[in-house]
Motif scaffolding. Structure first.
Motif, PDB file in Angstrom:
ATOM      1  N   VAL A   5      -3.715   4.225   2.858  1.00 36.68           N
ATOM      2  CA  VAL A   5      -2.367   4.707   2.603  1.00 36.68           C
ATOM      3  C   VAL A   5      -1.496   3.496   2.309  1.00 36.68           C
ATOM      4  O   VAL A   5      -1.437   2.553   3.102  1.00 36.68           O
ATOM      5  CB  VAL A   5      -1.806   5.491   3.794  1.00 36.68           C
ATOM      6  N   LEU A   6      -0.838   3.521   1.157  1.00 36.44           N
ATOM      7  CA  LEU A   6       0.107   2.472   0.777  1.00 36.44           C
ATOM      8  C   LEU A   6       1.520   3.002   0.951  1.00 36.44           C
ATOM      9  O   LEU A   6       1.777   4.207   0.819  1.00 36.44           O
ATOM     10  CB  LEU A   6      -0.093   2.065  -0.684  1.00 36.44           C
ATOM     11  N   THR A   7       2.465   2.083   1.220  1.00 34.39           N
ATOM     12  CA  THR A   7       3.862   2.486   1.294  1.00 34.39           C
ATOM     13  C   THR A   7       4.735   1.315   0.884  1.00 34.39           C
ATOM     14  O   THR A   7       4.290   0.170   0.853  1.00 34.39           O
ATOM     15  CB  THR A   7       4.245   2.992   2.698  1.00 34.39           C
ATOM     16  N   GLY A   8       5.968   1.618   0.581  1.00 34.15           N
ATOM     17  CA  GLY A   8       6.929   0.606   0.154  1.00 34.15           C
ATOM     18  C   GLY A   8       7.834   1.192  -0.899  1.00 34.15           C
ATOM     19  O   GLY A   8       7.394   1.960  -1.755  1.00 34.15           O
ATOM     20  N   GLY A   9       9.120   0.865  -0.824  1.00 26.80           N
ATOM     21  CA  GLY A   9      10.021   1.420  -1.832  1.00 26.80           C
ATOM     22  C   GLY A   9      11.454   1.007  -1.622  1.00 26.80           C
ATOM     23  O   GLY A   9      11.773   0.187  -0.767  1.00 26.80           O
ATOM     24  N   GLY A  10      12.320   1.597  -2.414  1.00 23.87           N
ATOM     25  CA  GLY A  10      13.738   1.263  -2.390  1.00 23.87           C
ATOM     26  C   GLY A  10      14.122   0.433  -3.598  1.00 23.87           C
ATOM     27  O   GLY A  10      15.162   0.638  -4.209  1.00 23.87           O
ATOM     28  N   THR A  11      13.271  -0.545  -3.952  1.00 23.94           N
ATOM     29  CA  THR A  11      13.453  -1.342  -5.161  1.00 23.94           C
ATOM     30  C   THR A  11      12.096  -1.509  -5.828  1.00 23.94           C
ATOM     31  O   THR A  11      11.052  -1.342  -5.188  1.00 23.94           O
ATOM     32  CB  THR A  11      14.015  -2.745  -4.854  1.00 23.94           C
ATOM     33  N   PRO A  93      -6.755   7.666   7.521  1.00 21.12           N
ATOM     34  CA  PRO A  93      -7.097   6.521   6.671  1.00 21.12           C
ATOM     35  C   PRO A  93      -7.739   5.401   7.479  1.00 21.12           C
ATOM     36  O   PRO A  93      -7.562   5.305   8.700  1.00 21.12           O
ATOM     37  CB  PRO A  93      -5.737   6.083   6.119  1.00 21.12           C
ATOM     38  N   ASN A  94      -8.440   4.528   6.772  1.00 22.04           N
ATOM     39  CA  ASN A  94      -9.028   3.360   7.406  1.00 22.04           C
ATOM     40  C   ASN A  94      -7.990   2.274   7.661  1.00 22.04           C
ATOM     41  O   ASN A  94      -8.163   1.432   8.541  1.00 22.04           O
ATOM     42  CB  ASN A  94     -10.141   2.784   6.526  1.00 22.04           C
ATOM     43  N   ILE A  95      -6.909   2.297   6.858  1.00 27.37           N
ATOM     44  CA  ILE A  95      -5.873   1.271   6.985  1.00 27.37           C
ATOM     45  C   ILE A  95      -4.618   1.715   6.246  1.00 27.37           C
ATOM     46  O   ILE A  95      -4.678   2.549   5.343  1.00 27.37           O
ATOM     47  CB  ILE A  95      -6.383  -0.086   6.431  1.00 27.37           C
TER      48      ILE A  95
END
Length: 352
Positions: A5-11, A93-95
């Motif tokens: 699972v990836l995450t990140g945002g706003g810009t 998820p594994n990570i």
């Protein structure tokens, strides 16, 4: 099958390193999922990517200043944490890999509650508030700058920023053709990004009569920032935005005028492009810190916004041109500025 699972945002800066990682993760056989906000830029950039499943959750913005929403947004973060918890519990998820930005906080909290290992990345010279809140739950925090690695202590891994392979695929001849230049003069490229570039655009255009006798100028000015009255100016070509052609534009550039966002700096360093940086100063002021870090190592020239005008820019460009070979040598001597492989190594190391 391994699942991440990836995450990140706003810009866009909190998304593009994930965009760089995704093709390699898919190639390795990972099942790739992304948790972001319903209306953020991360959804626009990630959801169309093939092979990635996008999940939207609630999130509140983390502000360092007073705003009435500071009283309601913590509840959105809590709601997002429970939504993330349900998604992560279901996906197992594994990570989790977090690039930062306020959307990452509920996702990392959810991962922690599910005992899923977390690897993070911080692009700037000082850790952002979201990453500070998430650090206790991370196995490792990858950093772009050595100064940030020192601040973060034992969990820090200086990695550089993951960069998209496309950026290295440019061709000088295609870039010259794109801009309509004959290659007889050196090319000055200005790329401002979306953050506060209008003032630099205006100064560059005012200084054209002093610059174009020496340089051909390829100007990526940002959406809605074209000046149609300059379309036929000899030695000057403007584009609102470049996507597939951007690597070719970089390839034909001899020197660059730029803001000092971390991802832009990582690309310039990896491409070994001498640059005059005009940091945008707001919020945490990290652009100024980023730029001064490169200046202190002799990797770029810096001019502060207050000193920038049509009279000061041309001599500053001339000084960069005189120093270009030495800067290129220093950039070439650096460790790989592309943090892709180091970040992938950390993901492999901590996957459960």
């Amino acid at each position: 099958m391994k699942r991440i699972v990836l995450t990140g945002g706003g810009t866009a800066g909190h998304v593009s390193p994930n965009q760089a990682l995704i093709p390699h993760l898919l190639q390795e056989g990972w099942d790739v999922h992304y948790i972001g906000t319903k209306n953020g830029i991360e959804r626009t950039l990630i959801e169309p990517m093939q092979g990635v499943t996008y999940h939207a959750v609630s999130s509140g913005k983390l502000r360092r200043y007073f705003d009435i929403k500071n009283f309601t947004d913590p509840f959105r973060v809590i709601a997002g944490a429970f939504q993330s918890l349900r998604i992560i519990h279901r996906l197992k998820p594994n990570i989790v890999f977090s690039k930062g930005g306020f959307v990452s906080v509920p996702v990392v909290f959810g991962a922690a509650l599910c005992r899923v290992p977390v690897v993070m990345h911080e692009s700037d010279i000082t850790p952002g508030l979201a990453n500070k809140l998430c650090k206790p739950f991370a196995k490792a925090v990858c950093t772009t700058f050595p100064e940030c690695a020192k601040l973060l202590g034992k969990k820090a891994v200086q990695s550089g920023t993951p960069l998209r392979e496309q950026i290295f695929s440019g061709n000088r001849e295609r870039g010259l053709k794109l801009a309509g230049f004959d290659g007889k003069k050196p090319v000055l490229m200005m790329i401002g990004g979306s953050l506060g570039a209008q003032s630099v655009n205006a100064v560059l255009r005012e200084a054209l009569p002093a610059l174009t006798p020496k340089f051909d100028i390829l100007h990526v000015c940002g959406k809605g920032n074209r000046a149609p009255d300059l379309d036929n100016t000899p030695g000057y070509r403007q584009f609102e935005y470049l996507s597939d052609e951007l690597p070719d534009a970089f390839a034909c550039a001899d020197i660059v005028l730029s803001r000092a966002g971390s991802n832009s700096l990582s690309e310039l360093m990896a491409l070994e492009k001498p640059a005059l940086l005009i940091p945008y100063h707001s919020g945490r002021g990290d652009q100024l810190l980023n730029a001064n870090s490169l200046k202190a190592r002799g990797l770029a020239h810096v001019m502060v916004q207050n000193d920038l005008n049509a009279q000061t820019l041309p001599p500053a460009i001339d000084a960069l041109w005189e120093d270009r070979d030495l800067i290129r040598q220093r950039l070439a001597a650096l460790p790989d500025a592309n943090g892709l492989n180091v970040v992938l190594d950390q993901i492999h190391k901590y996957q459960r």
